[in-house]
Design a protein around this motif. Structure first.
Motif, PDB file in Angstrom:
ATOM      1  N   ALA A 125       0.909   9.182 -11.770  1.00 35.87           N
ATOM      2  CA  ALA A 125       0.397   8.849 -13.237  1.00 35.87           C
ATOM      3  C   ALA A 125       0.019   8.084 -14.138  1.00 35.87           C
ATOM      4  O   ALA A 125      -0.149   7.504 -14.758  1.00 35.87           O
ATOM      5  N   ASP A 126       1.967   8.994 -14.535  1.00 34.95           N
ATOM      6  CA  ASP A 126       2.446   7.746 -15.699  1.00 34.95           C
ATOM      7  C   ASP A 126       2.451   6.676 -15.767  1.00 34.95           C
ATOM      8  O   ASP A 126       2.846   6.070 -17.380  1.00 34.95           O
ATOM      9  N   ARG A 127       2.783   6.265 -15.013  1.00 28.67           N
ATOM     10  CA  ARG A 127       2.948   4.729 -14.770  1.00 28.67           C
ATOM     11  C   ARG A 127       1.719   4.307 -14.348  1.00 28.67           C
ATOM     12  O   ARG A 127       1.711   2.411 -13.715  1.00 28.67           O
ATOM     13  N   GLY A 128       0.597   4.512 -14.034  1.00 29.00           N
ATOM     14  CA  GLY A 128      -0.927   4.013 -14.784  1.00 29.00           C
ATOM     15  C   GLY A 128      -1.688   3.333 -13.173  1.00 29.00           C
ATOM     16  O   GLY A 128      -2.194   2.913 -13.107  1.00 29.00           O
ATOM     17  N   MET A 129      -1.200   4.750 -12.017  1.00 26.18           N
ATOM     18  CA  MET A 129      -1.712   4.712 -10.638  1.00 26.18           C
ATOM     19  C   MET A 129      -2.878   5.404 -11.527  1.00 26.18           C
ATOM     20  O   MET A 129      -2.775   6.358 -11.430  1.00 26.18           O
ATOM     21  N   PRO A 130      -4.006   4.869 -10.882  1.00 24.27           N
ATOM     22  CA  PRO A 130      -5.549   5.933 -11.651  1.00 24.27           C
ATOM     23  C   PRO A 130      -5.807   6.502 -10.639  1.00 24.27           C
ATOM     24  O   PRO A 130      -4.832   6.710  -9.258  1.00 24.27           O
ATOM     25  N   ASP A 131      -6.615   8.087 -10.804  1.00 23.84           N
ATOM     26  CA  ASP A 131      -6.499   9.386 -10.295  1.00 23.84           C
ATOM     27  C   ASP A 131      -6.882   8.848  -9.035  1.00 23.84           C
ATOM     28  O   ASP A 131      -5.763  10.227  -7.610  1.00 23.84           O
ATOM     29  N   HIS A 132      -7.765   8.265  -9.059  1.00 28.10           N
ATOM     30  CA  HIS A 132      -8.662   8.771  -6.874  1.00 28.10           C
ATOM     31  C   HIS A 132      -7.562   8.065  -6.697  1.00 28.10           C
ATOM     32  O   HIS A 132      -7.564   8.373  -5.457  1.00 28.10           O
ATOM     33  N   ASP A 133      -6.548   6.565  -7.086  1.00 25.16           N
ATOM     34  CA  ASP A 133      -4.948   6.251  -6.067  1.00 25.16           C
ATOM     35  C   ASP A 133      -4.898   7.003  -5.903  1.00 25.16           C
ATOM     36  O   ASP A 133      -3.625   7.778  -4.864  1.00 25.16           O
ATOM     37  N   VAL A 134      -3.997   7.988  -7.108  1.00 25.95           N
ATOM     38  CA  VAL A 134      -3.369   9.489  -7.102  1.00 25.95           C
ATOM     39  C   VAL A 134      -3.225  10.132  -5.647  1.00 25.95           C
ATOM     40  O   VAL A 134      -2.475  10.597  -4.608  1.00 25.95           O
ATOM     41  N   ALA A 135      -4.217  10.980  -5.631  1.00 24.31           N
ATOM     42  CA  ALA A 135      -4.984  11.747  -5.023  1.00 24.31           C
ATOM     43  C   ALA A 135      -5.027  11.202  -3.525  1.00 24.31           C
ATOM     44  O   ALA A 135      -4.482  11.778  -2.667  1.00 24.31           O
ATOM     45  N   ALA A 136      -5.354  10.037  -3.156  1.00 23.84           N
ATOM     46  CA  ALA A 136      -5.480   9.316  -1.884  1.00 23.84           C
ATOM     47  C   ALA A 136      -3.542   9.578  -1.640  1.00 23.84           C
ATOM     48  O   ALA A 136      -3.735   9.096  -0.134  1.00 23.84           O
ATOM     49  N   THR A 137      -2.922   8.936  -2.016  1.00 30.30           N
ATOM     50  CA  THR A 137      -1.353   8.219  -2.255  1.00 30.30           C
ATOM     51  C   THR A 137      -0.792   9.949  -1.976  1.00 30.30           C
ATOM     52  O   THR A 137      -0.655   9.919  -0.651  1.00 30.30           O
ATOM     53  N   VAL A 138      -1.613  10.780  -2.338  1.00 32.90           N
ATOM     54  CA  VAL A 138      -0.938  12.384  -2.102  1.00 32.90           C
ATOM     55  C   VAL A 138      -1.280  12.969  -0.859  1.00 32.90           C
ATOM     56  O   VAL A 138      -0.461  13.499   0.108  1.00 32.90           O
ATOM     57  N   ALA A 139      -2.427  12.386  -0.884  1.00 30.50           N
ATOM     58  CA  ALA A 139      -3.233  13.293   0.712  1.00 30.50           C
ATOM     59  C   ALA A 139      -2.503  11.941   1.935  1.00 30.50           C
ATOM     60  O   ALA A 139      -2.441  12.730   2.957  1.00 30.50           O
ATOM     61  N   ASP A 140      -2.392  10.588   1.669  1.00 28.91           N
ATOM     62  CA  ASP A 140      -1.849  10.123   3.282  1.00 28.91           C
ATOM     63  C   ASP A 140      -0.549  11.089   3.403  1.00 28.91           C
ATOM     64  O   ASP A 140      -0.054  11.034   4.664  1.00 28.91           O
ATOM     65  N   LEU A 141       0.190  11.159   2.499  1.00 28.50           N
ATOM     66  CA  LEU A 141       1.962  11.447   2.499  1.00 28.50           C
ATOM     67  C   LEU A 141       2.159  12.588   2.624  1.00 28.50           C
ATOM     68  O   LEU A 141       2.483  12.943   3.383  1.00 28.50           O
ATOM     69  N   THR A 142       0.870  13.522   2.175  1.00 27.50           N
ATOM     70  CA  THR A 142       1.281  15.089   2.848  1.00 27.50           C
ATOM     71  C   THR A 142       0.626  14.843   4.257  1.00 27.50           C
ATOM     72  O   THR A 142       1.510  15.326   5.231  1.00 27.50           O
ATOM     73  N   GLY A 143      -0.548  13.915   4.372  1.00 30.63           N
ATOM     74  CA  GLY A 143      -0.284  14.178   6.246  1.00 30.63           C
ATOM     75  C   GLY A 143       0.046  13.565   7.366  1.00 30.63           C
ATOM     76  O   GLY A 143       0.799  13.625   8.229  1.00 30.63           O
ATOM     77  N   TYR A 144       0.937  12.815   6.414  1.00 29.08           N
ATOM     78  CA  TYR A 144       2.432  11.463   7.018  1.00 29.08           C
ATOM     79  C   TYR A 144       3.393  13.141   7.526  1.00 29.08           C
ATOM     80  O   TYR A 144       3.879  12.734   8.433  1.00 29.08           O
TER      81      TYR A 144
END
Length: 244
Positions: free
Chosen positions: A14-33
């Protein structure tokens, strides 16, 4: 520990400018991985959150590639990945990483591009990966990406070919981004049929199946198809099989 890692990673993204919905999707994908890979430690799998956040947000914070440089992202299956990596490595494409969607993220400079060669190894856990690197690094190999238990390594052809590894001309970037072999598509078809059969057995009212023998036959077919597909992929990975 893993929860704290992803909390910190979310903040950094978020601090580096990634939108909140992209942050949530990224973390969800990484958690699943992480769950699928079986690794207990996110830091061990992805590295320091600061470094990982920088990799994931290239382009979100205004960083620009060198003038004229090309970037290309593509994906394939285990039957074509090494063949294609070396084919396009010979055209100057250097894999920088594998993103969380499983795509090879490639870069090619506008001038003085090198030819690259690649290899794929299977390793389980940090100790095996460390032993693998200790064996291969003296020959110039370095890790360029990991996906589940697969480790991909690269080195410039200059390690063997010397100045001949350089490119005088570079072909145009491929228009395709997805490369799946006929064998992989067949496995997907088997998996899809197995899912349909399983849905029928579990009673999703697709068709009426009142006879126990029919249900049992479908269950055996679904389970058998899934097991055969899993065994085939595992065997091919162990043997390093490539598709012709």
């Amino acid at each position: 520990m893993t929860t704290e890692y992803f909390t910190e990673l979310s903040r950094l993204l978020a601090d580096r400018g990634m939108p909140d919905h992209d942050v949530a999707a990224t973390v969800a994908d990484l958690t699943g991985y992480l769950a699928e890979s079986g690794s207990p430690d996110a830091r061990e799998e992805f590295g320091a959150p600061e470094t990982f956040a920088e990799r994931l947000t290239r382009g979100h914070d205004g960083e620009r590639p060198e003038a004229g440089a090309e970037t290309w992202k593509w994906t394939s299956d285990i039957y074509t990945d090494r063949l294609l990596l070396n084919r396009y490595g010979a055209e100057g494409w250097e894999v920088e990483t594998i993103d969380f969607l499983g795509r090879f993220v490639c870069h090619r400079p506008s001038r003085d591009a090198l030819r690259w060669e690649y290899r794929r190894e299977t390793s389980h856990g940090a100790k095996e990966r460390d032993a693998l690197l200790a064996e291969l690094e003296p020959d110039g190999w370095e890790v360029c990406g990991r996906w589940l238990h697969l480790t991909y390594l690269k080195r410039p052809l200059a390690a063997d070919a010397g100045p001949a590894a350089g490119l005088t001309t570079t072909p145009a970037a491929p228009a395709r981004h997805v490369f799946f072999s006929a064998k992989y598509r067949s496995l997907l078809a088997v998996f899809a049929v197995s899912v349909v059969l399983l849905a029928l057995v579990l009673g999703f009212d697709v068709i009426e199946l009142d006879r126990p023998a029919v249900r049992f036959g479908l269950l055996v077919g679904a389970a058998g198809g899934a097991l055969l597909g899993w065994y085939g992929v595992k065997r091919d990975l162990a043997q390093g099989a490539d598709s012709a």
